[in-house]
Write an enzyme that holds these catalytic residues in place. Structure first.
Site, mmCIF file in Angstrom:
data_model
loop_
_atom_site.group_PDB
_atom_site.id
_atom_site.type_symbol
_atom_site.label_atom_id
_atom_site.label_comp_id
_atom_site.label_asym_id
_atom_site.label_seq_id
_atom_site.Cartn_x
_atom_site.Cartn_y
_atom_site.Cartn_z
ATOM 1 C CG ASP A 11 5.161 -0.005 -13.383
ATOM 2 O OD1 ASP A 11 5.853 -0.861 -12.817
ATOM 3 O OD2 ASP A 11 4.972 1.136 -12.920
ATOM 4 C CG ASP A 13 4.008 2.008 -6.583
ATOM 5 O OD1 ASP A 13 2.916 2.593 -6.485
ATOM 6 O OD2 ASP A 13 4.965 2.246 -5.833
#
Length: 215
Positions: A11, A13
């Site tokens: 992922d 952020d």
């Protein structure tokens, strides 16, 4: 703890970088521009979800396309000075073969590339909101990443900070590693939980990778 895998899926952020202040600034301004009541806005989960789903939760369908263009523009304009690398990101990524990892984000490609570029990260493979029809917690983003990397989903390790992303990784049949960068450990269901990527190291050998995790 050691895990053997063929690919690592990150992922963005909350995992590689932090843009929490920027996200709060931009979405708050966006909500004000669209006349969304503070109590309605406060009840919507922003983190780890595509903007299209957030906008659809808050606005009539006819307003969603324009609203999506607006939030993307606000966030892209806020990139300068609004992105910071999280601990361990640079050291881990610099040691990985480029063809053995991907970034899997709920952001649009334009926004994700702007944020990553701000801190000098340019992944060979990037799965963004533009590439999928169903976002996390659906497994589609991670399954697409595995397919584009040419690896078995069961041989992938997902690194995530959000419950929705971890649910997507589990649904894809992948090993999940949770980072407590944005949520407490009690809210994160994963195979392994670590503070951040500084607790992770990886060594590539013979087409596979050995990942070491320090709790």
């Amino acid at each position: 703890m050691k895990i053997h895998a063929d690919a690592l899926l990150f992922d963005n952020d909350g995992t590689l970088i932090s843009t929490l202040d920027s996200v709060h600034r931009c979405w708050t301004r966006w909500a004000q521009e669209y006349g969304i009541a503070p109590e309605d806005f406060a009840g919507v989960e922003l983190h780890g979800r595509p903007a299209a789903e957030i906008a659809a939760d808050l606005l009539p369908a006819g307003k969603v396309p324009g609203a999506l263009a607006r939030i993307e523009q606000l966030e892209v304009e806020d990139v300068a000075g609004g992105v910071t690398l999280l601990p361990g990101t640079r050291a881990l990524l610099d040691g990985l073969p480029a063809e053995r990892w991907a970034v899997v984000t709920s952001a649009t490609r334009r926004l994700a590339e702007a944020r990553l570029g701000e801190v000098g990260i340019r992944p060979k493979k990037l799965i963004a909101a533009d590439d999928i029809t169903r976002g996390k917690p659906d497994p589609e983003p991670f399954l697409l990443a595995a397919r584009r990397l040419g690896v078995d989903p069961a041989r992938c390790v997902v690194f995530e900070d959000a419950p929705a992303g971890l649910a997507a990784g589990r649904a894809a049949g992948m090993t999940t590693v949770a980072l407590t960068t944005t949520h407490p450990a009690a809210e994160l269901l994963a195979d392994v939980v670590v503070p951040d990527l500084s607790a992770v190291s990886a060594q590539a050998t013979d087409g596979t990778m050995e990942i070491t995790l320090a709790g």
